[in-house]
Design a protein around this motif. Structure first.
Motif, PDB file in Angstrom:
ATOM      1  N   ILE A   1     -16.787  -1.242 -15.114  1.00 48.36           N
ATOM      2  CA  ILE A   1     -16.131  -0.394 -13.882  1.00 48.36           C
ATOM      3  C   ILE A   1     -17.151  -0.304 -12.706  1.00 48.36           C
ATOM      4  N   HIS A   2     -18.359  -0.230 -12.970  1.00 50.27           N
ATOM      5  CA  HIS A   2     -19.320  -0.529 -12.021  1.00 50.27           C
ATOM      6  C   HIS A   2     -19.348  -1.502 -11.129  1.00 50.27           C
ATOM      7  N   ASN A   3     -18.989  -2.387 -11.728  1.00 52.69           N
ATOM      8  CA  ASN A   3     -18.968  -3.952 -11.263  1.00 52.69           C
ATOM      9  C   ASN A   3     -17.461  -3.870 -10.237  1.00 52.69           C
ATOM     10  N   TRP A   4     -16.356  -3.263 -10.819  1.00 52.92           N
ATOM     11  CA  TRP A   4     -15.158  -3.444 -10.033  1.00 52.92           C
ATOM     12  C   TRP A   4     -15.397  -2.409  -8.859  1.00 52.92           C
ATOM     13  N   VAL A   5     -15.860  -1.251  -9.020  1.00 51.24           N
ATOM     14  CA  VAL A   5     -15.568  -0.375  -7.901  1.00 51.24           C
ATOM     15  C   VAL A   5     -16.553  -0.740  -6.825  1.00 51.24           C
ATOM     16  N   ASN A   6     -17.460  -1.477  -6.812  1.00 47.93           N
ATOM     17  CA  ASN A   6     -18.241  -1.926  -5.808  1.00 47.93           C
ATOM     18  C   ASN A   6     -18.028  -3.046  -5.194  1.00 47.93           C
ATOM     19  N   ARG A   7     -16.625  -3.624  -5.385  1.00 46.99           N
ATOM     20  CA  ARG A   7     -16.137  -4.762  -4.678  1.00 46.99           C
ATOM     21  C   ARG A   7     -15.392  -4.138  -3.457  1.00 46.99           C
ATOM     22  N   GLU A   8     -15.316  -5.043  -2.644  1.00 42.54           N
ATOM     23  CA  GLU A   8     -14.752  -4.695  -1.249  1.00 42.54           C
ATOM     24  C   GLU A   8     -13.266  -4.225  -1.487  1.00 42.54           C
ATOM     25  N   TYR A   9     -12.619  -5.063  -2.425  1.00 49.03           N
ATOM     26  CA  TYR A   9     -11.154  -4.761  -2.766  1.00 49.03           C
ATOM     27  C   TYR A   9     -10.912  -3.437  -3.098  1.00 49.03           C
ATOM     28  N   ALA A  10     -11.812  -2.684  -3.684  1.00 48.29           N
ATOM     29  CA  ALA A  10     -11.736  -1.249  -4.241  1.00 48.29           C
ATOM     30  C   ALA A  10     -12.316  -0.327  -3.183  1.00 48.29           C
ATOM     31  N   ARG A  11     -12.356  -0.510  -2.049  1.00 48.99           N
ATOM     32  CA  ARG A  11     -12.758   0.515  -1.009  1.00 48.99           C
ATOM     33  C   ARG A  11     -12.157   1.663  -1.125  1.00 48.99           C
ATOM     34  N   TYR A  12     -10.855   1.769  -1.460  1.00 48.97           N
ATOM     35  CA  TYR A  12     -10.188   2.941  -1.568  1.00 48.97           C
ATOM     36  C   TYR A  12     -10.474   3.727  -2.871  1.00 48.97           C
ATOM     37  N   TRP A  13     -11.091   3.337  -3.885  1.00 47.81           N
ATOM     38  CA  TRP A  13     -11.559   4.189  -4.907  1.00 47.81           C
ATOM     39  C   TRP A  13     -12.475   5.118  -4.725  1.00 47.81           C
ATOM     40  N   GLN A  14     -13.382   5.011  -3.356  1.00 48.23           N
ATOM     41  CA  GLN A  14     -14.218   5.779  -2.980  1.00 48.23           C
ATOM     42  C   GLN A  14     -15.527   5.708  -3.819  1.00 48.23           C
ATOM     43  N   MET A  15     -15.800   4.658  -4.187  1.00 48.35           N
ATOM     44  CA  MET A  15     -16.994   4.355  -4.996  1.00 48.35           C
ATOM     45  C   MET A  15     -17.844   3.327  -4.665  1.00 48.35           C
ATOM     46  N   GLN A  16     -17.784   2.842  -3.576  1.00 44.24           N
ATOM     47  CA  GLN A  16     -18.667   1.652  -3.344  1.00 44.24           C
ATOM     48  C   GLN A  16     -20.046   2.246  -2.992  1.00 44.24           C
ATOM     49  N   ASP A  17     -21.117   1.161  -3.214  1.00 38.79           N
ATOM     50  CA  ASP A  17     -22.318   1.131  -3.128  1.00 38.79           C
ATOM     51  C   ASP A  17     -23.135   2.515  -3.965  1.00 38.79           C
TER      52      ASP A  17
ATOM     53  N   ASN B   1      -3.864   2.485   2.285  1.00 37.43           N
ATOM     54  CA  ASN B   1      -3.801   1.306   1.275  1.00 37.43           C
ATOM     55  C   ASN B   1      -2.483   0.813   1.003  1.00 37.43           C
ATOM     56  N   GLU B   2      -2.132  -0.137   1.950  1.00 36.25           N
ATOM     57  CA  GLU B   2      -0.860  -0.464   2.112  1.00 36.25           C
ATOM     58  C   GLU B   2      -0.204  -1.187   0.771  1.00 36.25           C
TER      59      GLU B   2
ATOM     60  N   TYR C   1      -1.412  10.128   1.530  1.00 32.17           N
ATOM     61  CA  TYR C   1       0.209  10.830   1.318  1.00 32.17           C
ATOM     62  C   TYR C   1       0.405  11.178   0.201  1.00 32.17           C
ATOM     63  N   LEU C   2       1.287  12.168   0.153  1.00 31.85           N
ATOM     64  CA  LEU C   2       1.517  12.829  -1.337  1.00 31.85           C
ATOM     65  C   LEU C   2       3.127  12.518  -1.567  1.00 31.85           C
ATOM     66  N   ALA C   3       3.167  11.640  -2.598  1.00 36.84           N
ATOM     67  CA  ALA C   3       4.296  10.918  -3.030  1.00 36.84           C
ATOM     68  C   ALA C   3       4.879  11.506  -4.466  1.00 36.84           C
ATOM     69  N   PHE C   4       5.941  11.527  -4.918  1.00 34.13           N
ATOM     70  CA  PHE C   4       6.779  12.103  -6.071  1.00 34.13           C
ATOM     71  C   PHE C   4       7.616  11.206  -6.682  1.00 34.13           C
ATOM     72  N   CYS C   5       7.737  11.017  -8.113  1.00 39.48           N
ATOM     73  CA  CYS C   5       8.794  10.264  -8.780  1.00 39.48           C
ATOM     74  C   CYS C   5       9.219  11.088  -9.802  1.00 39.48           C
ATOM     75  N   THR C   6      10.538  11.374  -9.990  1.00 43.11           N
ATOM     76  CA  THR C   6      11.131  12.044 -11.006  1.00 43.11           C
ATOM     77  C   THR C   6      11.254  10.869 -12.230  1.00 43.11           C
ATOM     78  N   ARG C   7      11.608  11.301 -13.500  1.00 40.01           N
ATOM     79  CA  ARG C   7      11.934  10.377 -14.506  1.00 40.01           C
ATOM     80  C   ARG C   7      13.369   9.600 -13.777  1.00 40.01           C
ATOM     81  N   GLU C   8      14.131  10.086 -13.270  1.00 42.79           N
ATOM     82  CA  GLU C   8      15.551   9.504 -13.065  1.00 42.79           C
ATOM     83  C   GLU C   8      15.101   8.862 -11.923  1.00 42.79           C
ATOM     84  N   GLN C   9      14.286   8.948 -10.877  1.00 35.28           N
ATOM     85  CA  GLN C   9      14.222   7.806  -9.780  1.00 35.28           C
ATOM     86  C   GLN C   9      13.515   6.693 -10.332  1.00 35.28           C
TER      87      GLN C   9
END
Length: 387
Positions: free
Chosen positions: A34-50, A150-151, A176-184
């Protein structure tokens, strides 16, 4: 409220085309990965770089000690493939930002950096996770709060049926705050599996296919596309989900027009509309001929450029349209400023004839007969610059 699962056993999921498994996080075994993953550029939105190894370890020890929070390590063919965090919103700080319902369940997902791209890989992981979460009857609604920038995750969420409701300012990000019911989710997933009515395979490139647009499952994704700056000529920017829903319900319900959702290698990739010109308002602007058939095309935002991608999409659409013997001539009316579309339509044989002032734009009228399309296609095939 209990967690979705308290078992430490390996969870198997084989409903998706690829087989996935996951188990509760094991700190000593999984943190280096996990340490390897979260420090990659692609994972910047995970808020754990560096972060250091110990900082990542401490963060996940803290998460796992939280009330009703769970963390899982996911695998594809026994190789680490994704990380999943789950939580009951009523016991999480997120609950302070909206009116929490009993049964609201949140989750975060981080997919491993890919060695080789596999079509629909992340989508299959995503639906496997949702299916697992919804196996608990106590979960009534899914909640996500992705970074507004995070497009990629927005597209994935909307494809699964999430509805985006508002932007919130969290301590570490604007989300963004987003929701999804079982039906959706059930409706979105059913739409995603609907059989294609037409497909075309391009050697070395892949499959282009489409099906009729489904209001219940497709509108959230289309709303995302039409509100992007690149889609300015689609004339639907700054619209709400309901406005987009109403517009496409009208297109589908009209007797002379249709709308289709297009896919590239199984992933949503384009939207197109078609209409009989004689029954459409465009017919007031020129001398309509029997068999005139119009079309509009919007290609989804792409992660990476693919040579002649939009050209092959347009070819697939036209090949399908011309299977109807009643169609004698194709018509397009692109905005005069839309240079990319002018290049594309001329490339497949359209001839530009006149400029017209439509209510929502100044457009060119361009036409392409069956003979022009077939002749132009043969010329392109034999032109080195297009190979």
């Amino acid at each position: 409220m209990t967690s979705v699962t308290a078992s430490a056993a390996l969870v198997k999921a084989t409903a998706a085309p690829a087989s996935f498994t996951f188990r509760p996080l094991e700190i000593d075994k999984d943190i280096p990965v996990i340490h390897n993953w979260v420090n990659r550029e692609y994972a910047r939105y995970w808020q754990m770089q560096d972060t250091t190894l110990e900082e990542v370890r401490a963060a996940y020890v803290s998460i796992m000690q939280g009330k009703d929070a769970k963390v899982y390590m996911g695998f594809h063919h026994n190789e680490p493939a994704f990380l999943l965090e789950c939580y009951w919103v009523m016991n999480d700080p997120l609950g302070a930002y909206y009116d929490v319902h009993s049964g609201d369940y949140g989750f975060h997902i981080l997919v491993a950096p890919p060695d080789n791209r596999i079509p629909n890989f992340t989508w299959n992981i995503f639906t496997t996770i949702i299916d697992f979460i919804l196996s608990d009857p106590a979960v009534q609604r899914l909640v996500v709060e992705p970074d507004v920038r995070n497009e990629k995750i927005h597209i994935l969420n909307k494809r699964a049926g999430f509805e985006y409701q508002k932007i919130i300012d969290l301590p570490h990000k604007q989300a963004y705050l987003a929701f999804c019911t079982r039906e959706q989710y059930t409706a979105a997933k059913a739409v995603d599996k609907t059989a294609f009515i037409y497909s075309r395979n391009i050697p070395g490139l892949g499959e282009f296919a489409f099906r009729p647009l489904a209001i219940s499952g497709d509108i959230a994704l289309i709303h995302d596309w039409v509100n992007r700056p690149y889609a300015q000529y689609w004339q639907m920017q700054h619209t709400t989900v309901e406005q987009v829903r109403t517009a496409y319900a009208a297109i589908i319900q009209a007797g002379h027009s249709h709308a289709y959702m297009g896919f590239y290698n199984g992933q949503p990739a384009f939207l197109w509309e078609s209409y009989w010109a004689a029954k459409d308002p465009i017919g007031k602007y020129y001398d309509v001929q029997q068999g005139d058939y119009g079309l509009h095309l919007l290609v989804a935002p792409v992660e990476r450029s693919i040579h002649r991608f939009t050209y092959h999409i347009l070819r697939t659409i036209i090949d399908y349209i011309l299977t109807d013997p009643d169609v004698r001539r194709l018509i397009v009316e692109p905005d005069i400023r839309n240079e990319k579309m002018h290049v594309l339509t001329r490339r497949v044989g359209f001839e530009y004839q006149q400029q017209v002032q439509l209510p929502q734009k100044t457009a060119y009228l361009a036409f392409c007969s069956r003979e022009q399309y077939l002749a132009h296609d043969n010329n392109l095939i034999n032109t080195p610059s297009f190979k």
